[in-house]
Design an enzyme around this catalytic site. Structure first.
Site, PDB file in Angstrom:
ATOM      1  N   GLY A  14      32.191  46.706  35.894  1.00 39.07           N
ATOM      2  CA  GLY A  14      32.694  45.870  36.720  1.00 39.07           C
ATOM      3  C   GLY A  14      32.322  46.187  38.248  1.00 39.07           C
ATOM      4  O   GLY A  14      31.356  46.554  38.525  1.00 39.07           O
ATOM      5  N   GLY A  15      33.000  45.722  39.224  1.00 38.27           N
ATOM      6  CA  GLY A  15      32.853  45.638  40.521  1.00 38.27           C
ATOM      7  C   GLY A  15      32.420  46.884  41.185  1.00 38.27           C
ATOM      8  O   GLY A  15      31.463  47.231  41.938  1.00 38.27           O
ATOM      9  N   LYS A  44      35.014  56.195  32.679  1.00 35.78           N
ATOM     10  CA  LYS A  44      34.985  55.315  33.895  1.00 35.78           C
ATOM     11  C   LYS A  44      34.354  55.987  35.015  1.00 35.78           C
ATOM     12  O   LYS A  44      34.874  56.956  35.654  1.00 35.78           O
ATOM     13  CB  LYS A  44      36.285  54.682  33.930  1.00 35.78           C
ATOM     14  N   ASP A  87      45.879  43.536  38.823  1.00 34.97           N
ATOM     15  CA  ASP A  87      44.804  43.220  38.139  1.00 34.97           C
ATOM     16  C   ASP A  87      44.727  42.920  36.827  1.00 34.97           C
ATOM     17  O   ASP A  87      43.987  43.248  36.085  1.00 34.97           O
ATOM     18  CB  ASP A  87      43.500  44.129  38.536  1.00 34.97           C
TER      19      ASP A  87
END
Length: 735
Positions: A434-435, A446, A543
């Site tokens: 992702g970003g 992650k 989010d």
């Protein structure tokens, strides 16, 4: 005019399909209230009014005319008969009929480019084509069925394959069952339906392609496709390696695989067995119905071009021989009922595999305890070296309640341990990015990007929040790693990845039936309710989106990614920020425009997610011909026109619980209402989902008239002027 078959099952007449005003000559089921057309005559030349005439010429040719003069359709039969009679058989066939039964779509019966039938190139198999390209195939006939799939409990099969004839026939085991086959141009699939008299609807029994791995040649030459090997479907066959490793690691499998060690036909090669597979494409194959398996092996070994062999008939212990020459194309791994395929490899590779298989079973009594013991030692070492670091830094001024947080302990892994577990963070094991993060497997790691403008704050925030949360619908944090500039979070592994990988994929979306989607919707709602109400602190996720909902092996949803979450303490219900972060398409209007967020901001995001799950379309980037607006506006328009079911994916409407589905659309519209106070709480949403109580009418959604919520002319829909904070925006792309 309507002509009915003798047993009353079928009728012939004129009809208008779907919303079309054109008239067509067709045959449909006469004893089913839902008009289901099985054949069309003038599919290319429709009649624009009711003046159509069907007649039989003396030659036996059937002709459809307009205004008694212009022929718009006719049969190609010219057999002379003295007293021609038009007869509709009990099978649903006219005596002479057009053999092409595919439609472009449900509103247009003109021929499409999808075809299905027996093909004789190489050796016979059933092939589905899109135009001239192979799209899916059945594999060889192996005695009682094709190698690509199991036998059917509904049909008996007969496959005639000899010098004079190749034909495939199937018979219903229960003659009272009404069944039909549809070539679905829209879904690029061959579908088998049976009529359910209790629900008065057609139920889908079989669909081809069955899954993603049924797409022809997906993994290139000498590759194997396995739907259970998530997230990477394609693998090289044993004894092979990627022909172009960089492309392969970038998920471009078109180059396929080559032998790991070169063959040496003169000095002798060997074979290794791969079990339970669909046989390769038969274009370059040869068969013998008289050879046994040993003779088949010897013959293949003598021919340097022969790359694989197997039994032709797997029934009664196996017989016959099938060989393949050159590259092996379109092999699919099955869980059961597949063929054993013997693949040619170098002699040394074959010896190595044979030695591994020769290991006596008694060795397991030694190996297994050793492995278990080593694993226990590893756990003890990890526990010994775990670092009792206190993550007591303040997250930021927007989380004042964290000042009262107790010190906590979390397993801290060394960087080398995680690097080894992910094979040096190999691209091959990458789940997505992702970003500001990259995710890995088998434990899900992650890894925060070093170039991210966020990073440390979000990392600390996620550790502090999610380490305290325990709920079946929230992903579990196992530990973390901080070393130099490296910051990583270690999660439990979710084998089915994220929700967006299913609902927005044309092929994989069929896996999620309505019952599974409803289960996912309810699970997400319960997870958000826990965050808002039942956890120690009131957590606003900020989010919520399809890519942040992970799916375990049983498709249970788990909310993830708490880097942007905020905690409220005491009686606090809302907050204001000068820095808006989140994903465009899921943000509530009051948050995106004024920086105000609350539990109702998450409710808005849940509403978007609910509509996406039902429609299979993204709110962002939504497009519909001749209409403007996003998915919310489309849903609202259909609601006002009293056609909410049009929003849903067609196969959900046809196969799911329609009243339950419509109720979820209603709830979704309640959640995306313009004003936060008008949106329900998550506790109310959970009750709404499982009860039959009457629901209030939804009011106008937020962002209804905004092309993009941050353009200068975009309004949140407030009737009067409003003061607005000067805020900065950090938008994240939805994955």
């Amino acid at each position: 005019m309507t002509l009915v078959s003798n047993d009353g099952t079928f009728a012939l007449g004129f009809f208008s399909p779907g919303t079309s005003k054109n008239r067509y000559l067709g045959i449909w089921y006469n004893n089913i209230p839902m008009q289901t057309v099985v054949w069309v005559g003038n599919r290319i030349n429709p009649i624009n009014d009711s003046a159509g005439l069907l007649k039989i010429e003396a030659s036996g040719r059937i002709v459809l005319q307009v205004q008694n003069t212009t022929a718009v359709w006719s049969t190609n039969t010219t057999a002379s008969v003295q007293n021609p009679v038009l007869q509709l058989l009990d099978t649903g066939n006219l005596v002479v009929r057009d053999g092409n039964d595919t439609w472009k779509n449900w509103d247009d019966p003109s021929p499409g480019d999808l075809t299905y039938g027996v093909e004789l190139e190489g050796n016979p198999e059933m092939v589905l084509r899109k135009g001239l390209e192979k799209y899916s195939r059945s594999g060889l006939w192996i005695g009682s069925r094709f190698s690509g799939g199991p036998s059917s409990p509904i049909f008996d099969y007969e496959f005639v394959w000899n010098e004079n004839e190749v034909s495939y026939t199937y018979f219903l085991k229960n003659k009272s069952v009404i069944s039909r086959v549809v070539i679905n141009q829209t879904e690029s699939a061959r579908e088998r339906y049976t009529w359910n008299p209790e629900t008065q609807s057609w139920r889908q029994n079989i669909i081809i392609p069955t899954d993603y791995c049924d797409r022809f040649g997906l993994c290139g030459p000498n590759g194997k496709c396995d739907t259970n090997n998530l997230p990477v479907y394609c693998q090289c066959l044993t004894g092979f390696r990627p022909a172009w490793p960089e492309r392969w690691n970038s998920f471009d499998y078109s180059g396929g695989c080559v032998h790991s060690k070169p063959l040496n036909c003169q000095e002798g090669d060997g074979f290794i067995i791969i079990g339970n597979v669909k046989s390769p494409d038969t274009t370059n194959s040869w068969v013998s119905k008289t050879m046994n398996l040993k003779e088949c092996r010897d013959e293949c070994l003598r021919n340097c071009s022969c790359m694989a062999y197997t039994n032709l008939d797997v029934t009664r212990g196996g017989s016959g021989c099938a060989m393949w020459f050159g590259d092996l194309i379109d092999i699919k791994q099955l869980q059961s009922d597949g063929q054993d395929l013997y693949i040619r490899v170098s002699a040394s590779e074959a010896v190595l595999m044979a030695e591994l298989k020769k290991k006596p079973k008694v060795n397991l009594a030694i190996i297994l305890p050793t492995v278990i013991g080593a694993f226990l030692v590893f756990l003890l070492v990890v526990r010994y070296i775990r670092m009792r670091r206190k993550l007591t830094d303040e997250v930021e001024e927007e989380n004042p309640s964290d000042k009262e947080n107790e010190d906590m302990e979390l397993t801290v892994f060394e960087f080398g341990t995680i690097a080894q577990a992910t094979d040096g963070f190999s691209f091959h094991y990458k789940l997505g990015e992702g970003g500001d993060t990259t995710k890995w497997t088998r434990i899900a790691v992650k890894r925060l990007s070093k170039s991210s403008g966020q990073g440390l704050t979000e990392f600390k925030n996620e550790v502090k929040l999610i380490a305290r949360l325990q709920h079946r619908n929230l992903v579990k944090l196992l530990g973390c790693c901080i070393q130099g500039e490296e910051r990583m979070l270690v999660y439990e592994y979710m084998p089915n990845r994220s929700l967006d990988a299913f609902i927005f994929d044309q092929m994989r979306s069929k896996v999620l039936t309505w019952s599974k989607r409803f289960q996912i919707i309810c699970g997400i709602a319960r997870g958000i309710l826990y965050l808002h109400q039942d956890s120690r602190l009131r957590i606003i996720h900020r989010d919520l989106k399809a890519s942040n909902v992970l799916l375990d092996s049983e498709m249970n949803p788990k909310i993830s990614d708490f880097g942007l979450a905020r905690a409220f303490g005491g009686d606090q219900t809302e907050a204001n920020t000068n820095r808006v972060v989140g994903t465009y398409g899921y943000m509530a209007p009051e948050y995106a425009i004024d920086g105000m967020f609350s539990v109702k901001s998450d409710v808005f995001s849940f509403g978007i997610l609910l509509l996406e799950i039902i429609s299979g379309r993204k709110n962002r980037g939504f497009y519909l011909a001749n209409q403007s607006g996003n998915l919310i506006e489309h849903a609202w328009r259909l609601w006002k026109e009293d056609e909410p079911s049009v929003l849903a994916d067609d196969f959900l409407v046809e196969t799911g619980n329609l009243s339950e589905l419509l109720r979820c659309i209603h709830i979704g519209l309640l959640c995306v209402q313009q004003h936060p106070d008008e949106r329900p709480s998550m506790s109310s949403v959970v009750v709404m989902l499982v009860s039959q109580n009457e629901l209030p009418s939804p009011k106008q959604p937020g962002f209804l008239f905004c092309k993009k919520p941050f353009e200068a002319d975009c309004s949140s829909g407030n009737d009067g002027p409003s003061s607005r904070n000067e805020i900065s925006l950090s938008l994240l792309e939805a994955r």
